[in-house]
Design a protein around this motif. Sequence first.
Motif, mmCIF file in Angstrom:
data_model
loop_
_atom_site.group_PDB
_atom_site.id
_atom_site.type_symbol
_atom_site.label_atom_id
_atom_site.label_comp_id
_atom_site.label_asym_id
_atom_site.label_seq_id
_atom_site.Cartn_x
_atom_site.Cartn_y
_atom_site.Cartn_z
ATOM 1 N N PRO A 10 0.833 -1.194 0.000
ATOM 2 C CA PRO A 10 0.000 0.000 0.000
ATOM 3 C C PRO A 10 0.867 1.243 0.000
ATOM 4 O O PRO A 10 1.960 1.266 0.567
ATOM 5 N N LEU A 11 0.403 2.287 -0.636
ATOM 6 C CA LEU A 11 1.131 3.540 -0.619
ATOM 7 C C LEU A 11 0.976 4.188 0.752
ATOM 8 O O LEU A 11 0.024 3.928 1.483
ATOM 9 N N PRO A 161 7.966 0.444 -24.528
ATOM 10 C CA PRO A 161 7.768 0.964 -23.174
ATOM 11 C C PRO A 161 6.661 0.199 -22.445
ATOM 12 O O PRO A 161 5.685 -0.263 -23.054
ATOM 13 N N VAL A 162 6.810 0.089 -21.123
ATOM 14 C CA VAL A 162 5.849 -0.591 -20.265
ATOM 15 C C VAL A 162 5.484 0.348 -19.122
ATOM 16 O O VAL A 162 6.364 0.967 -18.515
ATOM 17 N N VAL A 163 4.187 0.461 -18.822
ATOM 18 C CA VAL A 163 3.763 1.180 -17.630
ATOM 19 C C VAL A 163 2.891 0.267 -16.788
ATOM 20 O O VAL A 163 2.152 -0.579 -17.311
ATOM 21 N N PHE A 164 2.988 0.423 -15.471
ATOM 22 C CA PHE A 164 2.138 -0.286 -14.534
ATOM 23 C C PHE A 164 1.066 0.655 -14.015
ATOM 24 O O PHE A 164 1.354 1.811 -13.674
ATOM 25 N N VAL A 165 -0.166 0.146 -13.938
ATOM 26 C CA VAL A 165 -1.280 0.869 -13.316
ATOM 27 C C VAL A 165 -1.978 -0.090 -12.355
ATOM 28 O O VAL A 165 -1.735 -1.301 -12.375
ATOM 29 N N ASP A 166 -2.846 0.454 -11.519
ATOM 30 C CA ASP A 166 -3.567 -0.390 -10.550
ATOM 31 C C ASP A 166 -4.934 0.208 -10.272
ATOM 32 O O ASP A 166 -5.037 1.296 -9.718
ATOM 33 N N PHE A 167 -5.972 -0.496 -10.697
ATOM 34 C CA PHE A 167 -7.338 -0.133 -10.341
ATOM 35 C C PHE A 167 -7.966 -1.203 -9.459
ATOM 36 O O PHE A 167 -9.174 -1.180 -9.229
ATOM 37 N N TYR A 168 -7.168 -2.146 -8.956
ATOM 38 C CA TYR A 168 -7.720 -3.304 -8.252
ATOM 39 C C TYR A 168 -7.176 -3.463 -6.829
ATOM 40 O O TYR A 168 -7.934 -3.503 -5.868
ATOM 41 N N ALA A 169 -5.866 -3.570 -6.680
ATOM 42 C CA ALA A 169 -5.303 -3.938 -5.380
ATOM 43 C C ALA A 169 -5.523 -2.848 -4.332
ATOM 44 O O ALA A 169 -5.939 -3.128 -3.205
ATOM 45 N N HIS A 170 -5.229 -1.596 -4.696
ATOM 46 C CA HIS A 170 -5.380 -0.469 -3.765
ATOM 47 C C HIS A 170 -6.060 0.690 -4.492
ATOM 48 O O HIS A 170 -5.445 1.730 -4.768
ATOM 49 N N PRO A 171 -7.338 0.519 -4.818
ATOM 50 C CA PRO A 171 -8.008 1.525 -5.653
ATOM 51 C C PRO A 171 -8.116 2.902 -5.020
ATOM 52 O O PRO A 171 -8.088 3.909 -5.733
ATOM 53 N N ASP A 243 -11.491 -1.876 1.231
ATOM 54 C CA ASP A 243 -11.053 -0.587 1.767
ATOM 55 C C ASP A 243 -12.116 0.500 1.653
ATOM 56 O O ASP A 243 -12.013 1.547 2.304
ATOM 57 N N PHE A 244 -13.120 0.270 0.818
ATOM 58 C CA PHE A 244 -14.164 1.285 0.692
ATOM 59 C C PHE A 244 -15.066 1.329 1.916
ATOM 60 O O PHE A 244 -15.754 2.323 2.149
ATOM 61 N N ILE A 245 -15.082 0.256 2.705
ATOM 62 C CA ILE A 245 -15.933 0.242 3.898
ATOM 63 C C ILE A 245 -15.440 1.256 4.932
ATOM 64 O O ILE A 245 -16.219 2.126 5.364
ATOM 65 N N PRO A 246 -14.169 1.213 5.354
ATOM 66 C CA PRO A 246 -13.731 2.264 6.289
ATOM 67 C C PRO A 246 -13.740 3.651 5.666
ATOM 68 O O PRO A 246 -14.021 4.642 6.356
ATOM 69 N N PHE A 247 -13.461 3.749 4.378
ATOM 70 C CA PHE A 247 -13.501 5.071 3.750
ATOM 71 C C PHE A 247 -14.894 5.682 3.870
ATOM 72 O O PHE A 247 -15.045 6.887 4.101
ATOM 73 N N ALA A 248 -15.924 4.836 3.720
ATOM 74 C CA ALA A 248 -17.298 5.325 3.763
ATOM 75 C C ALA A 248 -17.854 5.391 5.182
ATOM 76 O O ALA A 248 -19.043 5.656 5.362
ATOM 77 N N GLY A 249 -17.006 5.158 6.193
ATOM 78 C CA GLY A 249 -17.427 5.339 7.569
ATOM 79 C C GLY A 249 -17.939 4.098 8.252
ATOM 80 O O GLY A 249 -18.672 4.192 9.240
ATOM 81 N N GLY A 250 -17.525 2.904 7.776
ATOM 82 C CA GLY A 250 -17.957 1.668 8.400
ATOM 83 C C GLY A 250 -16.812 0.901 9.019
ATOM 84 O O GLY A 250 -15.633 1.239 8.847
#
Length: 387
Positions: A10-11, A161-171, A243-250
């Motif tokens: 995680p960042l 060229p190669v770039v890495f992105v992430d929309f899954y592990a740590h959205p 991770d969206f649960i604590p973000f949304a206050g749960g």
Amino acid sequence: MPLARCLRRPLPGRILLGRALLGRILLGLMAAAVLATGAAAAPITLTDIAGRTVTLPAPARRIVLAEGRQLFALALIDPDPVARLAGWSADLKRRDVTNYARVKARFPAVEDIPIVGEESDASFSVEKALSVQPDLVVLSGRLGAGRPEQMVQQFTAAGVPVVFVDFYAHPLENTLPSLLILGQALGRTEQAQAYAAFYTAHMQRISERLKAPGLVRPKVLMEAHAGGFGECCNVPARGSIGDFIPFAGGHNIAADMVTATHGHLSLEYVLAADPAIYIATGGPHLAGTGGLVLGPEVPEAEAQASLRRVVARPGVAELQAVRTGQVHGLYHNLVNMPVNVLVAEALAKWLHPELFADLDPQATLAEMNARFLAIPLAGSYWIDLAP
């Protein structure tokens, strides 16, 4: 640190954006914009989600996607995302047939895009990818451990060229940096920044209101792919949709027991924890399994019927959340796309209705469709169990 580990950690801060990385990306975006005013084919230098510095000789025109579902990220910033595809993996085509049908209806040429990997990450073929002569390969941290380093070496040796992105592990941390990276690489910086501003405003509205003193975080059970793969409960815990649960206050009861991204809770534990809110995730892939069916093109009546079956299972029906009607359904794949702000809004409204009475995820989706998405989304993506 090995690249695979870098992609999975995680960042810092576990917040909406990795500020240091986002800052570097924004500086790169401004530099790219300045260069673009002086020369149409000026080199583009960017920092990807793994912290790697990558240089493209010009905006990418022949892209290979190691995850086909990432086409929806391109669709937020490009009016014809299919025109840029030189090759892609078949996960969207094989595993998300309803969304693929929407893509095909809007862009029939997608049928002609070469497949360079099948449904599993391990099937992605460097050789096939190179055969379509890409000018950019977009990889994801979902690829198996050890493979990213080897693949980067092979593509680099071939001058691609190669770039890495992430929309899954740590959205929560990586969605916007990843989209801005793609905007930079495609020469669509203005479009990426416009969506980033839209996304940030919606997410900050949630985070700011949850700073209210005395906030009580209700206990939440989120059952992933609910009812489709055996008994309760397969759960998201730390990372990804969890991770969206604590973000949304749960309070995510799964995170108390499971240290990985996903895991399993015994029904006995769930009954003892007795969560106040139950959220099932699912999708069209669960049709015929007894699981939750909702998402693109699914009528609400069908989604309601499947959610009712899911919570009628032995044990689940005994939960406080079910007895009091605090039952909701969510299209699982929303979290894997940069439209995951819809997940945050739906959860915030379910967990704290008194704070978010004016929040309307459907209006947010309508604005996304009108302003950004080249492939509009339509269907039942979140539902409340009807009385």
